[in-house]
Scaffold this motif. Structure first.
Motif, PDB file in Angstrom:
ATOM      1  N   LEU A 123      -2.564  -3.739   1.335  1.00 54.14           N
ATOM      2  CA  LEU A 123      -3.093  -4.474   2.479  1.00 54.14           C
ATOM      3  C   LEU A 123      -3.025  -5.982   2.211  1.00 54.14           C
ATOM      4  N   LEU A 124      -2.453  -6.691   3.188  1.00 55.92           N
ATOM      5  CA  LEU A 124      -2.319  -8.148   3.066  1.00 55.92           C
ATOM      6  C   LEU A 124      -3.042  -8.834   4.216  1.00 55.92           C
ATOM      7  N   PHE A 125      -3.462 -10.065   4.000  1.00 51.14           N
ATOM      8  CA  PHE A 125      -4.070 -10.880   5.055  1.00 51.14           C
ATOM      9  C   PHE A 125      -3.252 -12.162   5.202  1.00 51.14           C
ATOM     10  N   ALA A 126      -2.943 -12.538   6.431  1.00 54.84           N
ATOM     11  CA  ALA A 126      -2.231 -13.810   6.648  1.00 54.84           C
ATOM     12  C   ALA A 126      -2.614 -14.403   7.996  1.00 54.84           C
ATOM     13  N   HIS A 127      -3.167 -15.592   7.965  1.00 56.57           N
ATOM     14  CA  HIS A 127      -3.504 -16.320   9.188  1.00 56.57           C
ATOM     15  C   HIS A 127      -2.852 -17.702   9.094  1.00 56.57           C
ATOM     16  N   ASN A 128      -1.847 -17.915   9.903  1.00 55.25           N
ATOM     17  CA  ASN A 128      -1.145 -19.207   9.854  1.00 55.25           C
ATOM     18  C   ASN A 128      -2.052 -20.376  10.232  1.00 55.25           C
ATOM     19  N   THR A 129      -1.747 -21.518   9.633  1.00 56.40           N
ATOM     20  CA  THR A 129      -2.387 -22.763  10.050  1.00 56.40           C
ATOM     21  C   THR A 129      -1.261 -23.732  10.389  1.00 56.40           C
ATOM     22  N   TRP A 155       7.512 -12.176   2.875  1.00 57.42           N
ATOM     23  CA  TRP A 155       8.183 -12.332   1.572  1.00 57.42           C
ATOM     24  C   TRP A 155       7.619 -11.345   0.559  1.00 57.42           C
ATOM     25  N   ILE A 156       6.284 -11.261   0.464  1.00 57.11           N
ATOM     26  CA  ILE A 156       5.695 -10.353  -0.540  1.00 57.11           C
ATOM     27  C   ILE A 156       5.888  -8.890  -0.115  1.00 57.11           C
ATOM     28  N   SER A 157       5.896  -8.636   1.199  1.00 59.02           N
ATOM     29  CA  SER A 157       6.055  -7.236   1.644  1.00 59.02           C
ATOM     30  C   SER A 157       7.429  -6.700   1.233  1.00 59.02           C
ATOM     31  N   GLU A 158       8.439  -7.566   1.274  1.00 58.62           N
ATOM     32  CA  GLU A 158       9.779  -7.156   0.835  1.00 58.62           C
ATOM     33  C   GLU A 158       9.770  -6.798  -0.654  1.00 58.62           C
ATOM     34  N   ARG A 159       9.037  -7.584  -1.413  1.00 56.69           N
ATOM     35  CA  ARG A 159       8.963  -7.337  -2.858  1.00 56.69           C
ATOM     36  C   ARG A 159       8.143  -6.084  -3.166  1.00 56.69           C
ATOM     37  N   ILE A 160       7.089  -5.862  -2.399  1.00 55.71           N
ATOM     38  CA  ILE A 160       6.273  -4.656  -2.605  1.00 55.71           C
ATOM     39  C   ILE A 160       7.136  -3.416  -2.350  1.00 55.71           C
ATOM     40  N   THR A 161       7.906  -3.467  -1.281  1.00 55.40           N
ATOM     41  CA  THR A 161       8.785  -2.336  -0.962  1.00 55.40           C
ATOM     42  C   THR A 161       9.788  -2.133  -2.099  1.00 55.40           C
ATOM     43  N   ARG A 162      10.354  -3.234  -2.597  1.00 55.29           N
ATOM     44  CA  ARG A 162      11.386  -3.127  -3.633  1.00 55.29           C
ATOM     45  C   ARG A 162      10.814  -2.626  -4.962  1.00 55.29           C
ATOM     46  N   TYR A 163       9.687  -3.185  -5.386  1.00 60.09           N
ATOM     47  CA  TYR A 163       9.186  -2.884  -6.731  1.00 60.09           C
ATOM     48  C   TYR A 163       8.132  -1.772  -6.767  1.00 60.09           C
ATOM     49  N   LEU A 164       7.288  -1.698  -5.735  1.00 61.67           N
ATOM     50  CA  LEU A 164       6.213  -0.701  -5.774  1.00 61.67           C
ATOM     51  C   LEU A 164       6.523   0.504  -4.887  1.00 61.67           C
ATOM     52  N   GLY A 165       7.398   0.299  -3.921  1.00 61.19           N
ATOM     53  CA  GLY A 165       7.785   1.402  -3.035  1.00 61.19           C
ATOM     54  C   GLY A 165       6.626   1.957  -2.222  1.00 61.19           C
ATOM     55  N   LYS A 166       5.711   1.101  -1.824  1.00 64.34           N
ATOM     56  CA  LYS A 166       4.522   1.552  -1.088  1.00 64.34           C
ATOM     57  C   LYS A 166       4.512   1.009   0.334  1.00 64.34           C
ATOM     58  N   SER A 167       3.738   1.691   1.160  1.00 68.53           N
ATOM     59  CA  SER A 167       3.515   1.239   2.531  1.00 68.53           C
ATOM     60  C   SER A 167       2.765  -0.100   2.493  1.00 68.53           C
ATOM     61  N   PHE A 224       6.170  -4.378   8.585  1.00 67.17           N
ATOM     62  CA  PHE A 224       4.929  -3.731   8.138  1.00 67.17           C
ATOM     63  C   PHE A 224       4.743  -2.380   8.817  1.00 67.17           C
ATOM     64  N   ASP A 225       4.089  -1.469   8.106  1.00 69.99           N
ATOM     65  CA  ASP A 225       3.799  -0.162   8.697  1.00 69.99           C
ATOM     66  C   ASP A 225       2.688  -0.270   9.737  1.00 69.99           C
ATOM     67  N   HIS A 226       1.744  -1.140   9.481  1.00 69.83           N
ATOM     68  CA  HIS A 226       0.672  -1.386  10.447  1.00 69.83           C
ATOM     69  C   HIS A 226       0.444  -2.893  10.539  1.00 69.83           C
ATOM     70  N   VAL A 227       0.363  -3.392  11.763  1.00 67.61           N
ATOM     71  CA  VAL A 227      -0.046  -4.791  11.957  1.00 67.61           C
ATOM     72  C   VAL A 227      -1.410  -4.743  12.644  1.00 67.61           C
ATOM     73  N   ILE A 228      -2.407  -5.227  11.940  1.00 70.40           N
ATOM     74  CA  ILE A 228      -3.788  -5.120  12.428  1.00 70.40           C
ATOM     75  C   ILE A 228      -4.233  -6.507  12.894  1.00 70.40           C
ATOM     76  N   ILE A 229      -4.548  -6.583  14.171  1.00 68.99           N
ATOM     77  CA  ILE A 229      -4.955  -7.884  14.717  1.00 68.99           C
ATOM     78  C   ILE A 229      -6.446  -8.104  14.465  1.00 68.99           C
TER      79      ILE A 229
END
Lengths: 109, 273
Positions: free
Chosen positions: B6-12, B23-35, B59-64
């Motif tokens: 689970l990641l959090f990102a709020h642009n400013t 960027w990190i989600s691509e790496r998580i998929t590559r190295y950890l292979g997780k949702s 992302f598998d889920h985008v939570i607003i």
């Protein structure tokens, strides 16, 4: 840093070598941890030897939590394999680092 | 039993956290292979759309979660606005039974975080850290001299359970009463730091949480990222007026220089900011 060449010319060889050695040690320590049956085990020769010798029904993991070992053959083969791989990789990378005689090669440039 | 990150990102206006999350989600998929799931807001989604990024693709889920409380802090010498206090809502927002909560400024370059899944404990916390350039600092050991132990909110594992729910309820309570807690524990009250909330919650709930078995390596917001590749980072910084370099390969690194990281992450993703 204005540019990389400047950084390289000012960086100290001994400091950079120490830095890279520390990173390798950390990498080895991380690679020597395995997850098994809900526990996390930091592998050392002593740990593996003791498990092999006593084969107790429960083994304390790195956090001190007792973990039940149902199948010793599988557990032993997993920890031996993980440790061998970790130490082999550490050995190879450590030897390679010793041959690098300047900062540029230490940081793979 | 579902597992995921689970990641959090709020642009400013200053920092495009959404790009870092991708960027990190691509790496998580590559190295950890997780949702991977993202908690974000409409503003972030729209600003990513403006640079032709469809956030739902990554992302598998985008939570607003429209979270408008913002804080300011100094980062790389500049005062920036950031919105990161909804991290305490991770328990309510996560779609997973087992969640690895990660900051978006971690260069994932190994699969080591996969050791956390299926752990017998409901919570694993990170408390051992090391400056990548070996600068001595107590900032990440204790909240203050003779104070309680510092715990990182940067990487945190939890399983849906009573214990984890209590932990997050405690975090929310500390956040809401931060003035009082900052006085009690003798740390600054502004900005509110998630790491401090996590440290106080851990301490007040007995402190007996198990640890993620690794050292969390970090670089500071002043360190220069010389190179950023998929499996290595080269950093440089001046320490006592001397240049120090560190080459990190196949190991994860928490990078605090968000300005440079955003630019390099966008280059890695092939997007124009």
């Amino acid at each position: 840093m204005e540019n990389l060449e400047q950084a390289l010319s000012f960086a100290n060889y001994q400091t950079t070598l120490t830095q890279q050695r520390k990173l390798l040690t950390q990498k080895f320590q991380e690679a020597s941890v395995i997850a098994y049956n809900g526990g996390l085990f930091k592998l050392t020769l002593e740990f593996i030897g003791a498990v092999k010798l006593f084969q107790p029904p429960y083994v304390l993991d790195s956090n001190g939590t007792p973990v039940k070992i149902d199948d010793y053959d599988t557990f032993l083969s997993e920890i031996e394999e993980a440790y061998k791989m970790a130490v082999e990789s550490y050995g190879k990378e450590f030897s390679a680092l010793r041959l690098k005689r300047n900062v540029k090669s230490l940081v793979e440039l | 039993m579902t597992q995921g990150v689970l990641l959090f990102a709020h642009n400013t206006e200053e920092v495009n956290y959404g790009v870092m999350a991708i960027w990190i989600s691509e790496r998580i998929t590559r190295y950890l292979g997780k949702s991977v799931s993202l908690v974000t807001d409409e503003y972030t989604i729209q600003s990513l759309k403006a640079i032709s990024i469809d956030v739902k693709k990554y992302f598998d889920h985008v939570i607003i979660n429209e979270y408008n409380t913002y804080q300011t802090r100094k980062l790389s010498g500049e005062t920036v606005i950031f919105k990161n206090l909804d991290r305490c809502d991770a328990y309510d927002l996560t779609p997973y039974d087992e969640t690895l909560l990660l900051d978006i400024d971690i260069a994932i370059m190994s699969d080591r975080l996969n050791t956390v899944w299926g752990h017998s404990d409901d919570i694993l916390i990170s408390n051992k850290s090391a400056d990548i350039l070996d600068r001595p600092s107590d900032e990440f050991n204790f909240l203050k001299d003779h104070g309680i132990e510092f715990q990182w909110a940067t990487e945190f594992y939890f399983r849906k359970s009573t214990i984890a729910e209590e932990f997050f309820n405690k975090c929310k309570f500390i956040k809401e009463n931060y003035d009082w807690y900052s006085m009690l524990y003798g740390m600054g009250k502004d900005p509110i730091r998630n790491d401090h909330i996590w440290s106080i919650a851990t301490h007040e709930l007995g402190g007996d949480f198990k640890h993620i078995p690794r050292v969390l390596r970090y670089s500071t917001d002043k360190d220069e990222i010389v190179e950023l590749g998929t499996d290595r980072v080269l950093l440089a910084a001046k320490v006592n007026d001397k240049v120090r370099l560190a080459n990190i390969r196949d190991q994860d690194l928490h990078i605090m220089n968000k300005f440079e990281l955003t630019v390099l992450a966008s280059i890695e993703l092939g997007v124009m900011l």
